[in-house]
Design an enzyme around this catalytic site. Structure first.
Site, PDB file in Angstrom:
ATOM      1  N   LYS A 195      50.204 -18.228  19.993  1.00 30.13           N
ATOM      2  CA  LYS A 195      50.193 -17.195  20.672  1.00 30.13           C
ATOM      3  C   LYS A 195      51.560 -16.282  20.530  1.00 30.13           C
ATOM      4  CE  LYS A 195      47.537 -18.887  24.552  1.00 30.13           C
ATOM      5  NZ  LYS A 195      47.262 -19.176  26.046  1.00 30.13           N
ATOM      6  N   GLY A 238      44.199 -10.060  25.577  1.00 33.85           N
ATOM      7  CA  GLY A 238      43.268 -10.855  24.564  1.00 33.85           C
ATOM      8  C   GLY A 238      43.917 -10.774  23.246  1.00 33.85           C
ATOM      9  N   LYS A 288      37.598 -10.089  29.428  1.00 33.27           N
ATOM     10  CA  LYS A 288      36.559 -10.638  30.606  1.00 33.27           C
ATOM     11  C   LYS A 288      35.457  -9.497  30.595  1.00 33.27           C
ATOM     12  CE  LYS A 288      40.608 -12.561  32.966  1.00 33.27           C
ATOM     13  NZ  LYS A 288      41.495 -12.068  33.603  1.00 33.27           N
ATOM     14  N   GLU A 347      46.772 -17.477  36.256  1.00 30.19           N
ATOM     15  CA  GLU A 347      45.498 -17.828  35.304  1.00 30.19           C
ATOM     16  C   GLU A 347      45.638 -19.325  34.959  1.00 30.19           C
ATOM     17  OE1 GLU A 347      44.155 -13.633  33.803  1.00 30.19           O
ATOM     18  OE2 GLU A 347      45.527 -14.781  32.193  1.00 30.19           O
ATOM     19  N   ARG A 387      50.610  -8.096  38.667  1.00 32.16           N
ATOM     20  CA  ARG A 387      49.888  -6.742  38.923  1.00 32.16           C
ATOM     21  C   ARG A 387      48.729  -6.813  39.770  1.00 32.16           C
ATOM     22  NH1 ARG A 387      45.924  -6.996  35.283  1.00 32.16           N
ATOM     23  NH2 ARG A 387      46.453  -8.105  33.230  1.00 32.16           N
TER      24      ARG A 387
HETATM   25  P1  ADP Z   1      46.077 -12.576  27.660  1.00 32.53           P
HETATM   26  O1  ADP Z   1      47.253 -12.518  28.150  1.00 32.53           O
HETATM   27  O2  ADP Z   1      45.893 -11.781  26.018  1.00 32.53           O
HETATM   28  O3  ADP Z   1      44.977 -12.216  28.489  1.00 32.53           O
HETATM   29  P2  ADP Z   1      45.479 -15.266  28.051  1.00 32.53           P
HETATM   30  O4  ADP Z   1      46.688 -16.191  27.644  1.00 32.53           O
HETATM   31  O5  ADP Z   1      45.284 -14.930  29.259  1.00 32.53           O
HETATM   32  O6  ADP Z   1      45.649 -14.219  27.385  1.00 32.53           O
HETATM   33  O7  ADP Z   1      44.186 -15.742  27.481  1.00 32.53           O
HETATM   34  C1  ADP Z   1      42.934 -14.955  27.362  1.00 32.53           C
HETATM   35  C2  ADP Z   1      41.825 -16.015  27.049  1.00 32.53           C
HETATM   36  O8  ADP Z   1      42.008 -16.752  25.850  1.00 32.53           O
HETATM   37  C3  ADP Z   1      41.669 -17.473  27.970  1.00 32.53           C
HETATM   38  O9  ADP Z   1      40.846 -16.678  29.214  1.00 32.53           O
HETATM   39  C4  ADP Z   1      40.819 -18.184  27.050  1.00 32.53           C
HETATM   40  O10 ADP Z   1      39.491 -17.630  26.997  1.00 32.53           O
HETATM   41  C5  ADP Z   1      41.488 -18.058  25.781  1.00 32.53           C
HETATM   42  N1  ADP Z   1      42.703 -18.821  25.575  1.00 32.53           N
HETATM   43  C6  ADP Z   1      44.011 -18.687  25.792  1.00 32.53           C
HETATM   44  N2  ADP Z   1      44.455 -19.927  25.518  1.00 32.53           N
HETATM   45  C7  ADP Z   1      43.757 -20.777  25.048  1.00 32.53           C
HETATM   46  C8  ADP Z   1      43.515 -22.143  24.854  1.00 32.53           C
HETATM   47  N3  ADP Z   1      44.748 -22.856  24.902  1.00 32.53           N
HETATM   48  N4  ADP Z   1      42.601 -22.973  24.787  1.00 32.53           N
HETATM   49  C9  ADP Z   1      41.489 -22.219  24.669  1.00 32.53           C
HETATM   50  N5  ADP Z   1      41.172 -20.975  25.018  1.00 32.53           N
HETATM   51  C10 ADP Z   1      42.301 -20.281  25.485  1.00 32.53           C
END
Ligand code: ADP
Length: 447
Positions: free
Chosen positions: A158, A165, A237, A275, A292
């Site tokens: 990440k 996303g 989402k 989250e 936010r």
């Molecule tokens: P963003 O900030 O881009 O929205 P998030 O960290 O909130 O990213 O993650 C978005 C989505 O990515 C999560 O809802 C999930 O579906 C997937 N995701 C993120 N981290 C993981 C993980 N460690 N394992 C599986 N799915 C993940």
């Protein structure tokens, strides 16, 4: 209380905020780019100011243009909505320096939580479980390789500054790891101006469940329950619901109290969302905090009867939270569908003129829209046209009502993802509450 608020956003969320301001007796200033002259938010605001050309970097993201629009119009505060500048701590800081309130938390908190590593650290400090992963950013390939072996595959790389996303890469085996690591760093640099990345264990088909919180400037902290946002495509989402179904109450309550612990620990002073990912054993792990208003906030409003935008504005203006945790009651079940102007099969954006538009209505239906018949959907911004929110006395009534409302929703001239949402909601998986973040992709394969 404020007498005038500038809304630094567009589309349905700008309309949503204008409506809350109207009800509070606050005047509104809409800002817009040259292609948004005919937008609904521009038509509804008390005052309007053009801030630049179509490109977001020249208009909705242009801090000096927005600050001067606020100064010229005499606005006392700026509401950033979601996206654009809503999580830009430099913008929040600039507002304060210009004597204009930023409707959101303190800029130091935006900065800390906008960085996924900082967010993880804050969660750990508050004793909130995080996904097994690296402590900080990975400095070099050797360090990354060692960490990947320790965490095991599959794992997810990440970008520390990622969001929406984007900036995530799943790696299934060691042989692809170093290549993915290099690519993730390059992507982070290109998309967010920061190549720092970290790694986490990749959970297989978890659920995405988030908790809505509110804190004020007087150390009062409450939660407004949770939302299940597992139905996603490309990590974004498309259907959300509240409360989460098939979640033991004990787990739900633990997630609520973990969220409160975190906001108490950091002294959070606005509306925010924590989250989590939840595995099939109901272990939950913090992934990030959004400092936010969330796109899906209406489902929480429906089940609690609390107007989140008004609460945000009141907190920012220095009022004490008028609600205690005991005052928060959860009634009914709410579902939201994001009505995106995209192909329902390959998700390509579908801009163009809406030649016929008819919204659904009736008992239990709310539409938060930024469009109308004859409106030209422009290709420059995100594809969210409107949000359709339905509630029922229980989940199945909400689901059936949503199917009815989706069927009634007529948007001609462009494509939307309504047919896909109809398909998902009528599947047995959804009906039985067997939802997870991999469900949309697997249904798409079936189709
Ligand atoms: P963003 O900030 O881009 O929205 P998030 O960290 O909130 O990213 O993650 C978005 C989505 O990515 C999560 O809802 C999930 O579906 C997937 N995701 C993120 N981290 C993981 C993980 N460690 N394992 C599986 N799915 C993940």
């Amino acid at each position: 209380m404020y007498s005038k608020i500038l809304i630094a956003n567009r589309g349905e969320i700008a309309v949503r905020i204008i409506r809350a301001c109207r009800e509070m007796g606050i005047k509104t200033v809409a800002v817009y780019s040259t292609v948004d002259r005919e937008s609904l938010h521009v038509g509804l605001a008390d005052e309007t100011i053009c801030i630049g050309p179509a490109a977001a970097s020249e208009s909705y993201l242009k801090i000096p243009a927005i600050i001067s629009a606020a100064e010229v119009s005499g606005a006392d505060a700026i509401h950033p909505g979601y996206g654009f500048l809503s999580e830009d701590s430099a913008f929040a800081e600039k507002c304060v320096a210009s004597n204009i309130d930023f409707i959101g938390p303190k800029h130091s908190i935006i900065k800390m939580m906008g960085d996924k590593i900082g967010g993880r650290q804050a969660a750990q400090n508050a004793g909130v479980p995080t996904i097994p992963g690296t402590k900080g950013a990975l400095n070099n390939k050797r360090e990354a390789l060692e960490a990947s072996e320790k965490i095991g595959f599959p794992l997810i790389i990440k970008a520390k500054a990622g969001g929406g996303g984007k900036g995530m890469r799943v790696v299934y085996s060691k042989s692809n790891f170093l290549k993915s690591f290099d690519l993730a760093k390059l992507e982070g640099e290109a998309a967010f101006g920061n190549g720092d990345v970290f790694i986490e264990k990749y959970l297989q088909n978890p659920r995405h469940i988030e908790v809505q919180v509110l804190g004020d400037k007087f150390n009062n902290y409450i939660h407004l329950g949770e939302r299940d946002c597992s139905l996603q495509r490309r990590h974004q989402k498309i259907i959300e619901e509240s409360p989460a179904s098939n979640l033991p109450d004990k787990v739900r309550e633990k997630m609520w109290s973990a969220s409160i612990r975190l906001i108490q620990d950091i002294g959070y002073d606005s509306a925010g969302t924590i989250e989590f990912l939840v595995d099939d054993q109901y272990n939950f792990y913090f992934i990030e905090m959004n400092t936010r208003l969330q796109v899906e906030h209406p489902i929480t409003e429906i089940i609690t009867g609390i107007d989140l935008v008004k609460e945000q504005i009141k907190i920012s203006a220095g009022e004490k939270l008028g609600i205690t945790q005991q005052d928060v009651n959860f009634n009914n079940h709410a579902i939201e569908c994001r009505i995106n102007a995209e192909s329902p099969t390959n998700f390509m954006p579908s801009p163009g003129k809406i030649i016929r538009y008819r919204e659904p209505g009736g008992f239990g239906v709310r539409v938060d829209s930024g469009v109308y018949q004859g409106y030209d959907v422009v290709p420059y911004y995100d594809s969210l046209l409107a949000k359709l929110i339905c509630f029922g006395k229980d989940r199945n009534e909400a689901r059936i009502r949503m199917l009815r409302a989706l069927d009634e929703y007529q948007i001609d001239g462009i494509e939307t993802i309504i047919p896909l949402q109809y398909r998902i909601l009528s599947s047995l998986y959804y009906e039985e509450g067997k939802i997870h973040t991999g469900l949309v992709e697997s249904l798409l394969k079936e189709i």
